[in-house]
Design a protein around this motif. Structure first.
Motif, PDB file in Angstrom:
ATOM      1  N   GLU A 146      -9.161   4.125 -12.262  1.00 52.80           N
ATOM      2  CA  GLU A 146      -8.769   3.938 -10.867  1.00 52.80           C
ATOM      3  C   GLU A 146      -9.982   3.908  -9.951  1.00 52.80           C
ATOM      4  OE1 GLU A 146      -5.121   5.972  -9.198  1.00 52.80           O
ATOM      5  OE2 GLU A 146      -6.725   7.063  -8.136  1.00 52.80           O
ATOM      6  N   ALA A 147      -9.970   2.958  -9.024  1.00 54.18           N
ATOM      7  CA  ALA A 147     -10.981   2.880  -7.968  1.00 54.18           C
ATOM      8  C   ALA A 147     -10.273   3.156  -6.653  1.00 54.18           C
ATOM      9  CB  ALA A 147     -11.617   1.493  -7.937  1.00 54.18           C
ATOM     10  N   HIS A 148     -10.937   3.926  -5.785  1.00 52.51           N
ATOM     11  CA  HIS A 148     -10.341   4.243  -4.485  1.00 52.51           C
ATOM     12  C   HIS A 148     -11.348   3.923  -3.390  1.00 52.51           C
ATOM     13  CE1 HIS A 148      -7.426   7.098  -2.259  1.00 52.51           C
ATOM     14  NE2 HIS A 148      -7.816   6.104  -1.499  1.00 52.51           N
ATOM     15  N   PRO A 149     -11.318   2.661  -2.895  1.00 52.09           N
ATOM     16  CA  PRO A 149     -12.225   2.278  -1.801  1.00 52.09           C
ATOM     17  C   PRO A 149     -11.897   3.080  -0.547  1.00 52.09           C
ATOM     18  CG  PRO A 149     -11.145   0.351  -2.770  1.00 52.09           C
ATOM     19  CD  PRO A 149     -10.457   1.556  -3.308  1.00 52.09           C
ATOM     20  N   PRO A 150     -12.877   3.251   0.342  1.00 50.34           N
ATOM     21  CA  PRO A 150     -12.626   3.982   1.586  1.00 50.34           C
ATOM     22  C   PRO A 150     -11.493   3.343   2.395  1.00 50.34           C
ATOM     23  CG  PRO A 150     -14.957   3.441   1.369  1.00 50.34           C
ATOM     24  CD  PRO A 150     -14.248   2.748   0.261  1.00 50.34           C
ATOM     25  N   ASP A 151     -10.589   4.173   2.876  1.00 49.83           N
ATOM     26  CA  ASP A 151      -9.483   3.733   3.750  1.00 49.83           C
ATOM     27  C   ASP A 151      -8.564   2.700   3.116  1.00 49.83           C
ATOM     28  OD1 ASP A 151     -10.507   5.402   5.786  1.00 49.83           O
ATOM     29  OD2 ASP A 151     -11.882   3.796   6.422  1.00 49.83           O
ATOM     30  N   GLU A 152      -8.495   2.689   1.786  1.00 48.45           N
ATOM     31  CA  GLU A 152      -7.590   1.765   1.087  1.00 48.45           C
ATOM     32  C   GLU A 152      -6.803   2.530   0.035  1.00 48.45           C
ATOM     33  OE1 GLU A 152      -9.104  -1.975  -0.339  1.00 48.45           O
ATOM     34  OE2 GLU A 152     -10.741  -1.917   1.111  1.00 48.45           O
ATOM     35  N   GLU A 153      -5.770   1.885  -0.459  1.00 47.57           N
ATOM     36  CA  GLU A 153      -4.969   2.463  -1.536  1.00 47.57           C
ATOM     37  C   GLU A 153      -5.760   2.403  -2.852  1.00 47.57           C
ATOM     38  OE1 GLU A 153      -1.815   3.907  -1.388  1.00 47.57           O
ATOM     39  OE2 GLU A 153      -2.293   3.823   0.753  1.00 47.57           O
TER      40      GLU A 153
END
Length: 163
Positions: free
Chosen positions: A114-121
């Motif tokens: 899982e990747a969690h970019p800033p301010d994104e799902e």
């Protein structure tokens, strides 16, 4: 005393059960404790296509956000939170990566799902941490369930399955 003809089949069965790979959560482990092959979920493959990520695309990753720029670092079996140090496709630096660490073999294995970019799902992905020349090799003083590594960062590579 049990008859010999009953002991032989039981011994053969015990041998095959004990010599096979163990599994944790459906994932087979190799005899040295490192994870066996695992397919990349179709959802992750589709998400990576949408992001324009291909097998072999790479970036730099900080292996454990709690040990940034530390040397050496200690990783533990289980979940890990890492962070991109440089962009990966459309994923910006500072994107958080979530995955799992295995310390059972001579090399640490880190797989990300899982990747969690800033301010994104969160976005499903399939990626691994790697360094050339055995740099993810545990230091000899590593205790069971842990891995002491020389560096806090490594390369991150997109994959289409885990081998």
């Amino acid at each position: 005393m049990a008859p010999v003809r009953l002991l032989l089949p039981a011994s053969v069965l015990l041998f095959f059960v004990s010599s096979s790979c163990t599994t944790i959560g459906g994932l087979s482990l190799r005899p040295d404790g490192s994870p066996g092959p695992e397919t990349c979920p179709e959802k992750a493959l589709e998400a990576m296509r949408r992001l324009g990520l291909s097998v072999g695309d790479s970036s730099d990753v900080e292996l454990d956000v709690n040990q940034t720029d530390t040397s050496p670092i200690t990783l533990y079996d289980g979940p890990v939170e890492s962070m991109l140090n440089s962009p990966l496709g459309t994923l910006p630096a500072v994107t958080r990566l979530y995955g799992r660490v295995w310390t059972g073999g001579p090399q640490v294995v880190i797989r990300y799902n899982e990747a969690h970019p800033p301010d994104e799902e969160p976005i499903p992905i399939c990626a691994v941490a790697r360094l050339a020349r055995g740099q993810l090799k545990k230091k000899p003083e590593s205790k069971p369930g842990t891995a002491i590594l020389e560096f806090s960062s490594a390369g991150l590579y997109i994959v289409n399955s885990f081998r």
